[in-house]
Scaffold this motif. Structure first.
Motif, PDB file in Angstrom:
ATOM      1  N   ALA A 201       0.833  -1.208   0.000  1.00 12.67           N
ATOM      2  CA  ALA A 201       0.000   0.000   0.000  1.00 12.67           C
ATOM      3  C   ALA A 201       0.866   1.256   0.000  1.00 12.67           C
ATOM      4  CB  ALA A 201      -0.927   0.000   1.219  1.00 12.67           C
ATOM      5  N   ALA A 202       1.941   1.236   0.790  1.00 10.53           N
ATOM      6  CA  ALA A 202       2.838   2.389   0.848  1.00 10.53           C
ATOM      7  C   ALA A 202       3.527   2.612  -0.500  1.00 10.53           C
ATOM      8  CB  ALA A 202       3.869   2.187   1.950  1.00 10.53           C
ATOM      9  N   LEU A 203       3.931   1.528  -1.165  1.00 10.76           N
ATOM     10  CA  LEU A 203       4.572   1.641  -2.483  1.00 10.76           C
ATOM     11  C   LEU A 203       3.610   2.276  -3.482  1.00 10.76           C
ATOM     12  CD1 LEU A 203       6.936   0.972  -4.415  1.00 10.76           C
ATOM     13  CD2 LEU A 203       5.822  -1.236  -4.827  1.00 10.76           C
ATOM     14  N   CYS A 204       2.368   1.819  -3.509  1.00  9.36           N
ATOM     15  CA  CYS A 204       1.375   2.385  -4.437  1.00  9.36           C
ATOM     16  C   CYS A 204       1.190   3.886  -4.184  1.00  9.36           C
ATOM     17  CB  CYS A 204       0.043   1.666  -4.290  1.00  9.36           C
ATOM     18  SG  CYS A 204       0.049  -0.037  -4.873  1.00  9.36           S
ATOM     19  N   THR A 205       1.088   4.246  -2.925  1.00 10.77           N
ATOM     20  CA  THR A 205       0.876   5.653  -2.574  1.00 10.77           C
ATOM     21  C   THR A 205       2.052   6.510  -3.043  1.00 10.77           C
ATOM     22  OG1 THR A 205      -0.425   4.985  -0.644  1.00 10.77           O
ATOM     23  CG2 THR A 205       0.421   7.235  -0.672  1.00 10.77           C
ATOM     24  N   ASN A 206       3.258   5.959  -2.939  1.00 15.57           N
ATOM     25  CA  ASN A 206       4.447   6.742  -3.276  1.00 15.57           C
ATOM     26  C   ASN A 206       4.648   6.918  -4.773  1.00 15.57           C
ATOM     27  OD1 ASN A 206       5.178   7.138  -0.600  1.00 15.57           O
ATOM     28  ND2 ASN A 206       6.381   5.239  -0.503  1.00 15.57           N
ATOM     29  N   ILE A 207       4.304   5.909  -5.583  1.00 15.16           N
ATOM     30  CA  ILE A 207       4.646   5.980  -7.013  1.00 15.16           C
ATOM     31  C   ILE A 207       3.484   6.441  -7.880  1.00 15.16           C
ATOM     32  CG2 ILE A 207       6.371   4.167  -6.688  1.00 15.16           C
ATOM     33  CD1 ILE A 207       4.508   2.263  -8.214  1.00 15.16           C
ATOM     34  N   LEU A 208       2.269   6.428  -7.366  1.00 15.04           N
ATOM     35  CA  LEU A 208       1.126   6.808  -8.196  1.00 15.04           C
ATOM     36  C   LEU A 208       0.743   8.264  -7.988  1.00 15.04           C
ATOM     37  CD1 LEU A 208      -1.019   3.585  -7.785  1.00 15.04           C
ATOM     38  CD2 LEU A 208       0.196   4.326  -9.841  1.00 15.04           C
ATOM     39  N   ASP A 209       0.087   8.829  -8.984  1.00 15.15           N
ATOM     40  CA  ASP A 209      -0.319  10.234  -8.964  1.00 15.15           C
ATOM     41  C   ASP A 209      -1.465  10.448  -7.966  1.00 15.15           C
ATOM     42  OD1 ASP A 209      -2.031  12.633 -10.190  1.00 15.15           O
ATOM     43  OD2 ASP A 209       0.054  12.823 -10.842  1.00 15.15           O
ATOM     44  N   GLU A 210      -1.539  11.651  -7.394  1.00 12.53           N
ATOM     45  CA  GLU A 210      -2.590  11.954  -6.417  1.00 12.53           C
ATOM     46  C   GLU A 210      -3.979  11.907  -7.034  1.00 12.53           C
ATOM     47  OE1 GLU A 210      -1.829  15.656  -4.550  1.00 12.53           O
ATOM     48  OE2 GLU A 210      -0.110  14.934  -3.395  1.00 12.53           O
ATOM     49  N   SER A 211      -4.064  12.075  -8.352  1.00 16.24           N
ATOM     50  CA  SER A 211      -5.376  12.028  -9.006  1.00 16.24           C
ATOM     51  C   SER A 211      -5.913  10.608  -9.116  1.00 16.24           C
ATOM     52  CB  SER A 211      -5.298  12.662 -10.398  1.00 16.24           C
ATOM     53  OG  SER A 211      -4.422  11.915 -11.230  1.00 16.24           O
ATOM     54  N   ASN A 212      -5.051   9.625  -8.915  1.00 21.16           N
ATOM     55  CA  ASN A 212      -5.481   8.227  -8.977  1.00 21.16           C
ATOM     56  C   ASN A 212      -6.171   7.834  -7.667  1.00 21.16           C
ATOM     57  OD1 ASN A 212      -2.326   7.505 -10.570  1.00 21.16           O
ATOM     58  ND2 ASN A 212      -4.254   8.094 -11.528  1.00 21.16           N
ATOM     59  N   ILE A 213      -7.099   6.908  -7.787  1.00 22.85           N
ATOM     60  CA  ILE A 213      -7.849   6.413  -6.627  1.00 22.85           C
ATOM     61  C   ILE A 213      -7.327   5.031  -6.286  1.00 22.85           C
ATOM     62  CG2 ILE A 213     -10.124   5.806  -5.744  1.00 22.85           C
ATOM     63  CD1 ILE A 213     -11.259   7.807  -7.854  1.00 22.85           C
ATOM     64  N   ILE A 214      -6.763   4.896  -5.092  1.00 24.03           N
ATOM     65  CA  ILE A 214      -6.120   3.633  -4.697  1.00 24.03           C
ATOM     66  C   ILE A 214      -6.863   3.073  -3.494  1.00 24.03           C
ATOM     67  CG2 ILE A 214      -3.924   2.524  -4.120  1.00 24.03           C
ATOM     68  CD1 ILE A 214      -2.577   5.198  -4.957  1.00 24.03           C
ATOM     69  N   GLY A 215      -7.202   1.791  -3.528  1.00 29.97           N
ATOM     70  CA  GLY A 215      -7.909   1.216  -2.398  1.00 29.97           C
ATOM     71  C   GLY A 215      -7.693  -0.278  -2.284  1.00 29.97           C
ATOM     72  N   ARG A 216      -8.045  -0.777  -1.103  1.00 27.27           N
ATOM     73  CA  ARG A 216      -7.995  -2.226  -0.878  1.00 27.27           C
ATOM     74  C   ARG A 216      -9.345  -2.791  -1.281  1.00 27.27           C
ATOM     75  NH1 ARG A 216      -6.871  -5.276   4.905  1.00 27.27           N
ATOM     76  NH2 ARG A 216      -6.634  -7.413   4.046  1.00 27.27           N
TER      77      ARG A 216
END
Length: 432
Positions: free
Chosen positions: A333-348
């Motif tokens: 989860a931390a890796l996804c948050t660091n490499i993806l753009d803030e406009s992207n929606i990331i979730g479990r």
């Protein structure tokens, strides 16, 4: 038996503090035949010429003509209502204002004649109501103001008043604490100089909405106190009106909502966040995904999404325990948050599955993002206690087709099929 003089002074003090009543009886010739002790003591206090002293306990005024008593007490001639009561055989009323260097008070007198069956006057009863003195009214007013001030200052709410021109006339202890100033410093200032600069325009628009027809308005807003704490308040602003409806000024009462707001934010976070990874939960991802898809359609933008599965995650749980599995989920989860753009929606998405929603992203771009993420995960070393290991992921991608718009559910189904293909062909792959 009349009250002794030393006790009469005590009664007068009581009479001045508390409104009382008394009775004087006049005979048919209008001479005093009986008088209440307190009333007599009060009249003696104001008579310019004191009657001859009587033996202790005897009345000073009994036997005196009523005209000789009331005449000197009247500031100006007011007629003889006791004579009118006799002539008209009906009650008459009058006011008697008593003034000296210490007391200013008013007596209300009702003259009530008593006749025999031949209409001959038997006696005249004077019923007296003693109003509070001007001094006592002022004292009571000051006492009430002190009590009111104590109540206002003890209130945890912010309370202030200001004129129709915006000049502060009252600020309670909570207001002073919030702004870090004394009441004397705040009173006399413009309300706009007191409040947070960020709220001035909002306050002006708000006050402009308060009218005689709509004198009370409530609203919520935040501000920063004197020590830098962010506070939320529910304000109730009132236009204070006189009895004839004229504006006198404004009163504002602010209830501290900060704890409630923090609690609401915490509940919102709990309702929308996966507590283990800190990412959005499935419900919130679906909600935001639908909104993002609708926005992309309206603006003719591309839309893609990824469903990701951590390969052989069960092996980590089985061999190293569930705490190790939790650690892996958090690292990913931390890796996804660091490499993806803030406009992207990331979730479990659930278990070891994750979802990434990519607004304004076409399939080709989504494939690049998916492949980059796969490589980053494969290269990521995970250390836990004495164990070091690597993980891989499988990625399924779906993109919205401009010629045949998809719903979010259909895109999720397509991405899930692509994920199954990636896993079925050896894992650690990106498929669409």
């Amino acid at each position: 038996m009349a009250t002794p003089p030393q006790n009469k002074q005590i009664n007068i003090n009581k009479l001045i503090e508390t409104p009382q009543t008394g009775v004087i009886r006049l005979d048919r010739n209008f001479a005093i035949v009986a008088i209440d002790d307190v009333i007599e003591a009060l009249l003696l206090l104001f008579l310019p010429v004191k009657p001859i002293k009587q033996p202790l306990g005897e009345s000073h005024l009994c036997g005196k003509q009523w005209l000789d008593i009331i005449g000197p007490l009247q500031a100006s001639p007011q007629g003889t209502p006791w004579l009118q009561a006799n002539q008209t055989q009906s009650d008459q009323t009058s006011q008697l204002k008593l003034i000296n260097n210490q007391i200013d008070m008013t007596l209300s007198l009702r003259y009530s004649p008593v006749f025999d069956h031949h209409s001959n006057l038997l006696e005249m009863l004077i019923f007296i109501v003693v109003a509070k003195s001007k001094q006592q009214i002022e004292k009571d007013l000051k006492n009430e103001q002190a009590f009111y001030r104590a109540v206002v200052d003890d209130m945890p709410a912010l309370i202030y008043r200001y004129t129709t021109e915006g000049i502060v006339t009252l600020a309670n202890a909570a207001v002073c604490s919030y702004f870090g100033a004394k009441a004397d410093d705040i009173i006399g200032m413009s309300i706009y100089d007191v409040m947070d600069a960020e709220n001035i325009d909002r306050a002006k628009n708000h006050l402009a909405s308060i009218t005689v027809e709509n004198p009370i308005l409530a609203h919520e807003h935040s501000g920063t106190d004197s020590v830098g704490n962010r506070k939320w308040f529910q304000w109730t602003d009132r236009l204070i009106l006189s009895d004839d409806g004229q504006p006198l000024g404004y009163q504002g009462i602010g209830l501290d909502l900060t704890e409630r707001k923090m609690y609401e934010e915490e509940l919102l976070e709990l309702a929308s966040t996966d507590m283990l990874t800190g990412l959005l939960n499935r419900r919130q991802c679906i909600l935001l995904g639908k909104q993002a898809l609708l926005s992309c359609r309206q603006e003719n933008h591309s839309f893609s999404l990824l469903i990701i599965d951590l390969d052989l995650f069960k092996n980590v749980n089985d061999s190293l325990g569930h705490l190790a599995g939790d650690h892996v989920l958090q690292k990913f989860a931390a890796l996804c948050t660091n490499i993806l753009d803030e406009s992207n929606i990331i979730g479990r998405y659930g278990g070891e599955e994750f979802i990434i929603i990519l607004p304004k992203t076409n399939l080709k771009q989504a494939l690049v993002i998916g492949e980059n993420l796969r490589k980053k995960v494969e290269a990521m070393e995970i250390s836990l206690d004495k164990h070091q290991f690597n993980i891989t992921i499988s990625v399924g991608i779906a993109a919205s087709n401009d010629s045949l718009p998809n719903s979010l559910n259909s895109l999720l189904a397509s991405a899930d099929e692509a994920l199954y293909k990636a896993k079925a062909t050896g894992r650690n792959k990106v498929a669409y």
